[in-house]
Motif scaffolding. Structure first.
Motif, PDB file in Angstrom:
ATOM      1  N   GLN A  85    -124.853 -68.028  88.781  1.00  0.00           N
ATOM      2  CA  GLN A  85    -126.238 -67.850  89.201  1.00  0.00           C
ATOM      3  C   GLN A  85    -127.232 -68.210  88.102  1.00  0.00           C
ATOM      4  N   HIS A  86    -126.864 -67.994  86.845  1.00  0.00           N
ATOM      5  CA  HIS A  86    -127.839 -68.126  85.779  1.00  0.00           C
ATOM      6  C   HIS A  86    -127.616 -69.328  84.857  1.00  0.00           C
ATOM      7  N   PHE A  87    -126.386 -69.702  84.623  1.00  0.00           N
ATOM      8  CA  PHE A  87    -126.125 -70.665  83.563  1.00  0.00           C
ATOM      9  C   PHE A  87    -125.394 -71.921  84.012  1.00  0.00           C
ATOM     10  N   LEU A  88    -124.961 -71.982  85.242  1.00  0.00           N
ATOM     11  CA  LEU A  88    -124.264 -73.174  85.710  1.00  0.00           C
ATOM     12  C   LEU A  88    -125.289 -74.168  86.240  1.00  0.00           C
ATOM     13  N   HIS A  89    -125.451 -75.283  85.562  1.00  0.00           N
ATOM     14  CA  HIS A  89    -126.429 -76.299  85.946  1.00  0.00           C
ATOM     15  C   HIS A  89    -125.693 -77.597  86.263  1.00  0.00           C
ATOM     16  N   ILE A  90    -126.005 -78.156  87.412  1.00  0.00           N
ATOM     17  CA  ILE A  90    -125.396 -79.399  87.862  1.00  0.00           C
ATOM     18  C   ILE A  90    -126.436 -80.511  87.741  1.00  0.00           C
ATOM     19  N   SER A  91    -126.048 -81.603  87.127  1.00  0.00           N
ATOM     20  CA  SER A  91    -126.970 -82.728  86.964  1.00  0.00           C
ATOM     21  C   SER A  91    -127.108 -83.485  88.284  1.00  0.00           C
ATOM     22  N   ASN A  92    -128.058 -84.417  88.321  1.00  0.00           N
ATOM     23  CA  ASN A  92    -128.268 -85.213  89.535  1.00  0.00           C
ATOM     24  C   ASN A  92    -127.061 -86.071  89.877  1.00  0.00           C
TER      25      ASN A  92
END
Length: 202
Positions: A6-13
């Protein structure tokens, strides 16, 4: 892992997981470990320790301030016991900003300082609790340390050891009650046996 997602998992384009900021920053190994443990919830805060003990989430209170659940957000942003450390290391107003936009060097040093203060506070609390238990235990012992002999009563540890050695009773067990005639019959048998021993022994 839910907190991390929820807070730290970031998916690029392009569909790839973005590398966390603390990995892209040059940091000493121990500071990098502290930030990584906080990010993946591999730490000793009460939000995780209570989970392993089966404590409901709303009861995993912060052992330092006792005002909120000791989550990662509370530890870094909310706990009033570390207010001066936040000002010293310029910690952002949200944990996500600290992990993604803030100075990772300051964040790592802040985590090290807060963990050290937390450990010292818990040790002082534990020592106070132990000294209180010792005072209660010493109540049952003789005041004169130079005088030898049995204590006035059982200490707490001795009583616990005796309870642990006691054999558990079977279901439906009732202790037999000796009536007066049974007691007198046992005494008579015992006296006869002792008299017989005295007469047969030269």
């Amino acid at each position: 892992m839910l907190y991390y997602r929820q807070h730290f998992l970031h998916i690029s384009n392009e569909g790839f997981i973005e590398i966390p900021r603390y990995i892209q920053t040059y940091l000493p190994h121990h500071l990098r470990v502290l930030i990584g443990q906080l990010q993946v919830s591999s730490h000793q805060l009460e939000i995780e320790r209570g989970l392993s003990r089966g404590v409901p989430r709303e009861e995993r209170w912060c052992p330092i301030c006792h005002t909120e659940v000791e989550s990662e957000e509370h530890f870094v942003i909310g706990c009033p016991s570390y207010l001066d450390l936040r000002a010293e290391f310029q910690i952002e107003e949200s944990l996500q900003l600290c992990m993604t936009m803030g100075d990772q060097w300051h964040l790592g040093r802040f985590l090290r300082a807060t963990y050290e203060r937390r450990e010292r506070s818990l040790q002082l609390t534990h020592q106070t609790r132990v000294s209180t238990e010792q005072t209660i235990t010493e109540f049952f012992q003789r005041v004169e340390l130079h005088q030898r002999g049995p204590s006035i009563g059982l200490t707490l540890h001795q009583a616990a050891a005796q309870r642990a050695r006691r054999r558990s009773r079977m279901v439906g067990y009732r202790r037999p009650q000796l009536y007066q005639e049974d007691i007198s019959r046992i005494n008579t048998t015992y006296n006869c046996m002792m008299e017989q021993r005295r007469t047969t022994t030269p």
